[in-house]
Design a protein around this motif. Structure first.
Motif, short mmCIF file in Angstrom:
data_model
loop_
_atom_site.label_atom_id
_atom_site.label_comp_id
_atom_site.label_asym_id
_atom_site.label_seq_id
_atom_site.Cartn_x
_atom_site.Cartn_y
_atom_site.Cartn_z
N CYS A 16 0.64 -1.11 0.19
CA CYS A 16 -0.03 0.05 -0.03
C CYS A 16 1.02 1.29 0.32
N GLY A 17 2.22 1.12 0.42
CA GLY A 17 2.97 2.39 0.54
C GLY A 17 2.81 3.29 1.70
N GLU A 18 1.56 3.14 2.69
CA GLU A 18 1.06 4.00 3.48
C GLU A 18 1.16 3.32 4.89
N CYS A 19 1.25 2.05 5.05
CA CYS A 19 0.97 1.50 6.34
C CYS A 19 2.37 1.67 7.19
N CYS B 149 5.07 -0.27 5.57
CA CYS B 149 5.54 0.14 4.51
C CYS B 149 6.67 1.34 4.62
N CYS C 5 3.77 -5.52 4.61
CA CYS C 5 2.68 -4.62 4.20
C CYS C 5 1.43 -5.12 4.70
N GLU C 6 0.58 -4.06 5.61
CA GLU C 6 -0.70 -4.50 6.19
C GLU C 6 -1.58 -5.06 5.35
#
Ligand SMILES: [Zn+2]
Ligand SMILES: [Zn+2]
Length: 341
Positions: A90-93, A96, A104-105
């Protein structure tokens, strides 16, 4: 085009479907050329992969050609030979953000939680695709993913030259960990397996000592080979019920050693707090790889990876049923299959 679907454990269908369209201008269409067959594909087929859902198109070791690129794609172009990452993150969790996109979650893994590459064409976001030199043979290109695992787990294990390494299981991943440790300058790597032919192959890849655990006592052989000190790092790439306990028994890992389990075996192990804390061991998880495809591609392009003897069977996609036949009845001398399209 044709695709291979594991409808449910033990049941496979080869389906005829249309070639997919790009979902947006950031995607590429991949024409598959080579796909590695991995232990986890065996588990998907046999229903023993805890990360897999059905129906599923297997295949996470994917190499192909860009057949079509969306307008916004800049990293690759039509006709490029490419490796497809198995991960979408996702690049955001939290994970990440700290550089651990492989866990990643919201991670989606091509070939287990999402559909993979055992089909003639599929689409992927261009950012999950890496160019590889045309001169790399397709059967070698399909091995980038397992070599990336070797790079990742040895980085997780903080391998340095002065380490003394024990590897349980000298199949594909064990052999690649061995090669990676030797490339990192480790002077002593001890390999353990139940198969003499595998141990001979390990010697050819640079193993400094080998143990056949069917005929020899592992802890006492490690004791001999390390002048009684034990090893500093152990990798469990055998992953059978009890394999982690075997690696962590007294006499193998030294004080302050690191233990790296490589598999997804779900059987309970006989590990106590004392086994960990008497020696203050680090138990280091390692799952797939993160940010290792590009450096691994570079090493492959430079000819630094000894792929000789890693893939032992090349199966044409038209005969993909053979792959499942071999999964049910593995030929003893066969180690790893690669499907060629
Ligand atoms: Zn794999
Ligand atoms: Zn994430």
């Amino acid at each position: 085009m044709k695709e291979v679907v594991v409808v449910e454990p033990g049941k496979v269908e080869i389906r005829e479907v249309p070639v997919p369209e790009l979902a947006n201008e950031d995607e590429v269409l991949i024409q598959m050329k080579a796909a590695g067959v991995c232990g986890s594909d065996h588990h998907i087929y046999h229903g023993s992969n805890p990360c897999s859902t059905y129906p599923r198109i297997p295949g996470h070791e994917n190499a192909g050609i860009v057949a079509k690129a969306g307008k916004n794609v800049t990293n690759v172009k039509e006709g490029d030979h490419v490796i497809v990452d198995l991960l979408s993150s996702c690049g955001e969790c939290y994970q990440c953000r700290i550089g651990r996109k492989n866990v990643c979650e919201h991670v989606k893994v091509r070939g287990s939680g999402a559909d993979g590459g055992w089909r003639e064409y599929f689409t992927a976001p261009a950012k999950e695709v890496y160019k590889i030199d045309d001169r790399v043979k397709w059967e070698d290109a399909a091995l980038i993913e397992p070599y990336a695992i070797g790079a990742h787990c040895t980085a997780r294990a903080r391998i340095v030259e002065e380490d003394v390494v024990f590897i349980l299981g000298t199949g594909t991943i064990g052999s690649i960990i061995l090669q990676t440790c030797k490339a990192k300058g480790v002077k002593k790597v001890i390999c353990c397996d139940i198969d003499d032919a595998s141990l001979e192959r390990a010697k050819a890849y640079g193993a400094d000592g080998v143990i056949n655990s069917r005929t020899e006592d592992v802890a006492s052989r490690v004791h001999e080979m390390t002048d009684g000190h034990g090893v500093t790092v152990a990798f469990d790439s055998a992953c059978f019920p009890g394999s982690l306990t075997l690696c962590m028994q007294p006499g193998i890992l030294c004080n302050a050693g690191r233990m790296v389990p490589m598999g997804f075996c779900t059987a309970p192990e006989q590990i106590t707090q004392a086994m960990i804390n008497q020696r203050e061991l680090d138990i280091i998880g390692s799952r797939m790889s993160a940010f290792q495809f590009e450096p691994t591609i570079q090493r492959m392009e430079k000819g630094e990876l000894d792929t000789e003897g890693i893939a032992t069977a090349l199966i044409p996609f038209g005969e993909v049923q053979q792959v499942f036949k071999y999964m049910d009845h593995p030929a003893p001398e066969s180690k790893k299959m690669v499907i060629l399209f």
